[in-house]
Design an enzyme around this catalytic site. Structure first.
Site, PDB file in Angstrom:
ATOM      1  N   CYS A  34       0.668  -1.208  -0.221  1.00 29.33           N
ATOM      2  CA  CYS A  34       0.482  -0.110  -0.039  1.00 29.33           C
ATOM      3  C   CYS A  34       0.750   1.311  -0.456  1.00 29.33           C
ATOM      4  O   CYS A  34       0.241   2.645   0.007  1.00 29.33           O
ATOM      5  CB  CYS A  34      -0.999   0.221   0.958  1.00 29.33           C
ATOM      6  SG  CYS A  34       0.247  -0.691   2.887  1.00 29.33           S
ATOM      7  N   ASP A  36       2.603   2.069   2.219  1.00 31.24           N
ATOM      8  CA  ASP A  36       2.232   2.956   3.996  1.00 31.24           C
ATOM      9  C   ASP A  36       3.688   2.801   4.636  1.00 31.24           C
ATOM     10  O   ASP A  36       5.056   1.788   4.109  1.00 31.24           O
ATOM     11  CB  ASP A  36       1.373   2.274   4.683  1.00 31.24           C
ATOM     12  CG  ASP A  36       0.047   2.646   4.195  1.00 31.24           C
ATOM     13  OD1 ASP A  36       0.280   3.955   3.233  1.00 31.24           O
ATOM     14  OD2 ASP A  36      -1.308   2.655   4.769  1.00 31.24           O
ATOM     15  N   CYS A  59      -2.243   3.521   7.761  1.00 37.31           N
ATOM     16  CA  CYS A  59      -3.736   3.158   8.036  1.00 37.31           C
ATOM     17  C   CYS A  59      -3.857   3.028   9.121  1.00 37.31           C
ATOM     18  O   CYS A  59      -2.746   2.699  10.361  1.00 37.31           O
ATOM     19  CB  CYS A  59      -4.385   2.589   7.182  1.00 37.31           C
ATOM     20  SG  CYS A  59      -3.884   0.672   7.462  1.00 37.31           S
ATOM     21  N   CYS A 103      -1.092  -5.184   7.097  1.00 32.59           N
ATOM     22  CA  CYS A 103      -0.913  -4.223   7.934  1.00 32.59           C
ATOM     23  C   CYS A 103      -0.162  -3.881   8.805  1.00 32.59           C
ATOM     24  O   CYS A 103       0.823  -3.680   9.799  1.00 32.59           O
ATOM     25  CB  CYS A 103      -1.901  -2.717   7.993  1.00 32.59           C
ATOM     26  SG  CYS A 103      -2.916  -2.846   7.036  1.00 32.59           S
TER      27      CYS A 103
HETATM   28 FE1  FES Z   1      -1.040   0.092   4.355  1.00 24.79          FE
HETATM   29 FE2  FES Z   1      -2.732  -1.198   6.611  1.00 24.79          FE
HETATM   30  S1  FES Z   1      -3.778  -0.075   4.255  1.00 24.79           S
HETATM   31  S2  FES Z   1      -0.052  -0.654   6.500  1.00 24.79           S
END
Ligand code: FES
Length: 148
Positions: A34, A36, A59, A103
């Site tokens: 994602c 992140d 997130c 995540c």
């Molecule tokens: Fe990226 Fe949860 S969607 S860490």
């Protein structure tokens, strides 16, 4: 999608957010799935994690799992901290929806990266102890955590 009360609590009131200025182990990892990012700061004294803080551009599930993961490793020895898997963190949170399992991997990997950094600063090769970081991800960026 249902989140447990514990997830909501750790998302709304994350524990151990921030930075440690004199940290002696810092780890940053990105989630290939994602994009992140998570950064973990450790203060390690005599093999023990005396303090831990984290920052994330991630997130809600990433925030909740990191918060819980920092709570689980605080005050523990390095060995004990390395045994805190994303699965253990999820269990402590009463589970996560399947699409959010990846995540939780971010927190585990960031802790491992920070411990590796600590070893490197002390002239020790971390790989035999900590293992490879990012080994949970397949080459195409898929996450093994989802499959098992
Ligand atoms: Fe990226 Fe949860 S969607 S860490």
């Amino acid at each position: 999608m249902e989140y447990s009360e514990k997830v909501m609590d750790h998302f709304a009131n994350p524990r151990n957010i921030g930075e440690i200025e004199d940290a002696n182990g810092v780890g940053e990892v990105g989630n290939p799935k994602c994009g992140d990012i998570m950064k973990i700061y450790l203060k390690i004294d005599n093999n023990k994690i005396s303090d831990v803080k984290f920052k994330t551009f991630g997130c809600g599930a990433a925030i909740a799992t990191s918060s819980m993961a920092t709570e689980l490793i605080k005050g523990k020895s390095i060995d004990e901290a390395l045994k805190v898997t994303n699965r253990a963190v999820m269990e402590a949170l009463d589970g996560l929806p399947p699409v959010k399992v990846h995540c939780s991997v971010l927190a585990e990997e960031a802790i491992k990266a920070a411990i590796s950094d600590y070893y490197r600063r002390n002239g020790i090769d971390p790989e035999p102890i900590v293992g490879k970081i990012g080994s949970c991800c397949s080459k195409d960026g898929g996450c093994f955590a989802e499959e098992n």
